[in-house]
Motif scaffolding. Structure first.
Motif, PDB file in Angstrom:
ATOM      1  N   LEU A 107      49.030 -17.604 120.209  1.00 51.54           N
ATOM      2  CA  LEU A 107      48.391 -18.719 120.915  1.00 51.54           C
ATOM      3  C   LEU A 107      48.091 -18.310 122.351  1.00 51.54           C
ATOM      4  O   LEU A 107      48.788 -17.468 122.927  1.00 51.54           O
ATOM      5  CB  LEU A 107      49.314 -19.942 120.926  1.00 51.54           C
ATOM      6  CG  LEU A 107      49.572 -20.653 119.601  1.00 51.54           C
ATOM      7  CD1 LEU A 107      50.664 -21.695 119.773  1.00 51.54           C
ATOM      8  CD2 LEU A 107      48.307 -21.320 119.095  1.00 51.54           C
ATOM      9  N   PRO A 108      47.077 -18.929 122.986  1.00 46.96           N
ATOM     10  CA  PRO A 108      46.771 -18.613 124.382  1.00 46.96           C
ATOM     11  C   PRO A 108      47.783 -19.194 125.372  1.00 46.96           C
ATOM     12  O   PRO A 108      47.729 -18.886 126.555  1.00 46.96           O
ATOM     13  CB  PRO A 108      45.390 -19.244 124.608  1.00 46.96           C
ATOM     14  CG  PRO A 108      44.871 -19.573 123.252  1.00 46.96           C
ATOM     15  CD  PRO A 108      46.063 -19.812 122.397  1.00 46.96           C
ATOM     16  N   VAL A 109      48.666 -20.084 124.897  1.00 44.78           N
ATOM     17  CA  VAL A 109      49.686 -20.697 125.751  1.00 44.78           C
ATOM     18  C   VAL A 109      51.048 -20.520 125.084  1.00 44.78           C
ATOM     19  O   VAL A 109      51.147 -20.331 123.875  1.00 44.78           O
ATOM     20  CB  VAL A 109      49.410 -22.206 125.987  1.00 44.78           C
ATOM     21  CG1 VAL A 109      48.146 -22.407 126.813  1.00 44.78           C
ATOM     22  CG2 VAL A 109      49.316 -22.954 124.660  1.00 44.78           C
ATOM     23  N   TRP A 125      44.254 -23.206 116.155  1.00 44.49           N
ATOM     24  CA  TRP A 125      43.838 -23.490 117.535  1.00 44.49           C
ATOM     25  C   TRP A 125      42.392 -23.036 117.726  1.00 44.49           C
ATOM     26  O   TRP A 125      41.858 -22.260 116.939  1.00 44.49           O
ATOM     27  CB  TRP A 125      44.749 -22.807 118.556  1.00 44.49           C
ATOM     28  CG  TRP A 125      44.724 -21.293 118.505  1.00 44.49           C
ATOM     29  CD1 TRP A 125      45.452 -20.490 117.680  1.00 44.49           C
ATOM     30  CD2 TRP A 125      43.928 -20.428 119.324  1.00 44.49           C
ATOM     31  NE1 TRP A 125      45.162 -19.173 117.929  1.00 44.49           N
ATOM     32  CE2 TRP A 125      44.242 -19.107 118.930  1.00 44.49           C
ATOM     33  CE3 TRP A 125      43.000 -20.636 120.338  1.00 44.49           C
ATOM     34  CZ2 TRP A 125      43.637 -17.993 119.526  1.00 44.49           C
ATOM     35  CZ3 TRP A 125      42.399 -19.522 120.942  1.00 44.49           C
ATOM     36  CH2 TRP A 125      42.728 -18.222 120.529  1.00 44.49           C
ATOM     37  N   TYR A 127      38.823 -23.438 120.876  1.00 43.63           N
ATOM     38  CA  TYR A 127      38.267 -23.943 122.134  1.00 43.63           C
ATOM     39  C   TYR A 127      37.101 -24.881 121.852  1.00 43.63           C
ATOM     40  O   TYR A 127      36.288 -24.619 120.959  1.00 43.63           O
ATOM     41  CB  TYR A 127      37.757 -22.796 123.013  1.00 43.63           C
ATOM     42  CG  TYR A 127      38.810 -21.861 123.526  1.00 43.63           C
ATOM     43  CD1 TYR A 127      39.615 -22.224 124.612  1.00 43.63           C
ATOM     44  CD2 TYR A 127      39.014 -20.614 122.940  1.00 43.63           C
ATOM     45  CE1 TYR A 127      40.588 -21.358 125.096  1.00 43.63           C
ATOM     46  CE2 TYR A 127      39.976 -19.746 123.426  1.00 43.63           C
ATOM     47  CZ  TYR A 127      40.763 -20.124 124.502  1.00 43.63           C
ATOM     48  OH  TYR A 127      41.726 -19.268 124.977  1.00 43.63           O
ATOM     49  N   LEU A 164      41.278 -25.898 125.548  1.00 40.04           N
ATOM     50  CA  LEU A 164      42.029 -25.479 124.365  1.00 40.04           C
ATOM     51  C   LEU A 164      42.503 -26.674 123.540  1.00 40.04           C
ATOM     52  O   LEU A 164      43.006 -27.656 124.081  1.00 40.04           O
ATOM     53  CB  LEU A 164      43.246 -24.665 124.803  1.00 40.04           C
ATOM     54  CG  LEU A 164      44.258 -24.277 123.720  1.00 40.04           C
ATOM     55  CD1 LEU A 164      43.655 -23.259 122.753  1.00 40.04           C
ATOM     56  CD2 LEU A 164      45.534 -23.725 124.364  1.00 40.04           C
ATOM     57  N   TYR A 176      41.133 -20.585 114.784  1.00 36.73           N
ATOM     58  CA  TYR A 176      41.957 -19.384 114.852  1.00 36.73           C
ATOM     59  C   TYR A 176      43.315 -19.634 114.192  1.00 36.73           C
ATOM     60  O   TYR A 176      43.895 -20.714 114.342  1.00 36.73           O
ATOM     61  CB  TYR A 176      42.194 -18.976 116.304  1.00 36.73           C
ATOM     62  CG  TYR A 176      40.981 -18.394 116.991  1.00 36.73           C
ATOM     63  CD1 TYR A 176      40.597 -17.074 116.772  1.00 36.73           C
ATOM     64  CD2 TYR A 176      40.232 -19.163 117.878  1.00 36.73           C
ATOM     65  CE1 TYR A 176      39.483 -16.528 117.424  1.00 36.73           C
ATOM     66  CE2 TYR A 176      39.124 -18.633 118.525  1.00 36.73           C
ATOM     67  CZ  TYR A 176      38.760 -17.317 118.291  1.00 36.73           C
ATOM     68  OH  TYR A 176      37.662 -16.788 118.921  1.00 36.73           O
ATOM     69  N   LYS A 179      34.329 -15.338 124.112  1.00 39.82           N
ATOM     70  CA  LYS A 179      35.701 -15.218 124.613  1.00 39.82           C
ATOM     71  C   LYS A 179      35.766 -15.919 125.970  1.00 39.82           C
ATOM     72  O   LYS A 179      35.263 -15.390 126.967  1.00 39.82           O
ATOM     73  CB  LYS A 179      36.105 -13.753 124.765  1.00 39.82           C
ATOM     74  CG  LYS A 179      36.006 -12.932 123.477  1.00 39.82           C
ATOM     75  CD  LYS A 179      37.016 -13.374 122.447  1.00 39.82           C
ATOM     76  CE  LYS A 179      37.100 -12.401 121.273  1.00 39.82           C
ATOM     77  NZ  LYS A 179      35.850 -12.331 120.481  1.00 39.82           N
ATOM     78  N   GLU A 198      38.408 -18.434 130.974  1.00 42.03           N
ATOM     79  CA  GLU A 198      39.565 -19.205 131.444  1.00 42.03           C
ATOM     80  C   GLU A 198      39.925 -20.252 130.393  1.00 42.03           C
ATOM     81  O   GLU A 198      39.041 -20.881 129.806  1.00 42.03           O
ATOM     82  CB  GLU A 198      39.260 -19.890 132.771  1.00 42.03           C
ATOM     83  CG  GLU A 198      40.432 -20.680 133.336  1.00 42.03           C
ATOM     84  CD  GLU A 198      40.141 -21.301 134.687  1.00 42.03           C
ATOM     85  OE1 GLU A 198      40.951 -22.142 135.137  1.00 42.03           O
ATOM     86  OE2 GLU A 198      39.096 -20.969 135.286  1.00 42.03           O
ATOM     87  N   THR A 199      41.222 -20.403 130.151  1.00 44.21           N
ATOM     88  CA  THR A 199      41.706 -21.441 129.235  1.00 44.21           C
ATOM     89  C   THR A 199      42.025 -22.697 130.022  1.00 44.21           C
ATOM     90  O   THR A 199      42.887 -22.691 130.901  1.00 44.21           O
ATOM     91  CB  THR A 199      42.970 -20.963 128.490  1.00 44.21           C
ATOM     92  OG1 THR A 199      42.634 -19.865 127.647  1.00 44.21           O
ATOM     93  CG2 THR A 199      43.544 -22.087 127.624  1.00 44.21           C
ATOM     94  N   TYR A 225      43.580 -26.440 130.039  1.00 43.83           N
ATOM     95  CA  TYR A 225      44.596 -27.072 129.195  1.00 43.83           C
ATOM     96  C   TYR A 225      45.498 -27.970 130.022  1.00 43.83           C
ATOM     97  O   TYR A 225      45.995 -27.553 131.073  1.00 43.83           O
ATOM     98  CB  TYR A 225      45.439 -25.974 128.531  1.00 43.83           C
ATOM     99  CG  TYR A 225      46.567 -26.457 127.654  1.00 43.83           C
ATOM    100  CD1 TYR A 225      46.318 -27.057 126.428  1.00 43.83           C
ATOM    101  CD2 TYR A 225      47.900 -26.286 128.040  1.00 43.83           C
ATOM    102  CE1 TYR A 225      47.358 -27.485 125.602  1.00 43.83           C
ATOM    103  CE2 TYR A 225      48.944 -26.703 127.224  1.00 43.83           C
ATOM    104  CZ  TYR A 225      48.674 -27.298 126.019  1.00 43.83           C
ATOM    105  OH  TYR A 225      49.692 -27.716 125.215  1.00 43.83           O
TER     106      TYR A 225
END
Length: 334
Positions: free
Chosen positions: A112-114, A126, A128, A247, A287, A305, A308-309, A311
């Motif tokens: 996960l991005p977090v 998950w 975006y 996200l 994803y 891609k 910046e995420t 959230y």
């Protein structure tokens, strides 16, 4: 058929039927995109039932919000064992009901991005939020929110209502994360470019966008993967915005009043296996939450891609959601 032969056949068949009737049933409240024949639900059901000696039963509700509402209405008498289809925009409100149980599952090593360490919610996919555009109608899409806001008014977009739609709420949070207290002003500018605000994502995507009613729609950065892999076309792509993208993590949880607590926990553990996750990329078009390596479809390497995420923590969403919805409604009705 001779009576003795009939009796012998019944003697053989009835024990099998009796054993089948004794298999426990796990009731999972979920939404149509998961349980539909083209979603991951049927394949997940087959894979889970192959080793659980149980029946996996989906109770299909309209959306994640409807799942939460049904859970609240039924309270301690809910027939749900597991809820699957809440997300980071609604999970804190679900937590506050007190109707969910801890999963007691280690969550290390998730893709996960977090960071994720929640004791109630197990993530299952998950992605975006993004604006998907038709390259034949719009060869040069906006490259940021500012570009979109400054675009000619004949550039029309389709969005979803944040009161009824997960992507709609995602857009509200996305803009709030970028613009803060200026979000209402930006909504008023964006309103000039909105062709339609639909109740659900599918209403806008299939009924309007895919019929050419507008060149852009609020969707997901992963949506083009389906078109590339299944429809065999590069026509529909996601616009990469310089400000970054918001996200969404979708989650599942056990219901505290469940009559099948251990089976529910087993299902949540199963979510984090390849037998579940391999069905996410092209059936839920998101994803996976574990690394699939070569099993991840090649088209995912061609998606945008985000730089910046964006959230908000779920507790922040729960605290401000009503005020931010009121802000959006006021801006849209001026």
């Amino acid at each position: 058929m001779p009576a003795r032969l009939l009796a012998l056949l019944l003697a053989c068949v009835l024990p099998v039927a009796t054993l089948a009737d004794k298999r426990p049933t796990l009731n999972v409240y979920t939404h149509p995109s998961f349980a539909s024949e083209w979603g991951p639900g049927p394949a997940v059901k087959t894979a889970f039932e192959a080793h659980c000696n149980c029946t996996l039963n989906y109770v299909v509700l309209d959306s994640g919000g409807d799942i939460l509402q049904r859970l609240r209405l039924e309270g301690e008498h809910s027939k749900a064992d597991v809820v699957l289809g809440l997300d980071t925009g609604t999970m804190e409100a679900a937590r506050q009901t007190g109707l969910l149980a801890s999963h007691d599952i280690p969550l290390q090593g998730l893709a996960l991005p977090v960071d994720w360490s929640d004791d109630l919610f197990v993530p299952y996919d998950w992605g975006y939020f993004a604006f998907v555009y038709d390259t034949e109608q719009l060869p040069q899409p906006p490259a940021s929110f500012e570009d979109l806001l400054a675009a000619p008014e004949d550039l029309k977009i389709i969005i979803q209502d944040p009161r009824t739609s997960t992507p709609g709420l995602g857009l509200l949070l996305w803009m709030r994360h970028i613009y803060g207290d200026q979000a209402a002003e930006k909504w008023a500018q964006l309103n000039k470019r909105i062709l339609a605000t639909t109740k659900s994502w599918s209403d806008g995507y299939f009924s309007l966008f895919m019929n050419g009613e507008a060149p852009m729609i609020l969707s997901y950065s992963t949506s083009p993967a389906y078109h590339m892999a299944i429809d065999k076309t590069d026509r529909y792509q996601a616009a990469a915005f310089r400000e970054g993208h918001y996200l969404q993590v979708e989650v599942a949880a056990r219901v505290r009043s469940s009559g099948q607590p251990e089976l529910g926990r087993t299902f949540l553990q199963f979510i984090l296996t390849r037998d579940f996750q391999r069905h996410i990329p092209l059936k839920n078009v998101m994803y996976p939450v574990i690394e699939l390596g070569e099993e991840l479809p090649e088209v995912f390497s061609r998606l945008i891609k985000p730089t910046e995420t964006r959230y908000f923590e779920p507790a922040t969403v729960a605290e401000h959601r009503r005020a931010w919805l009121d802000e959006w409604l006021d801006a849209m009705t001026r």
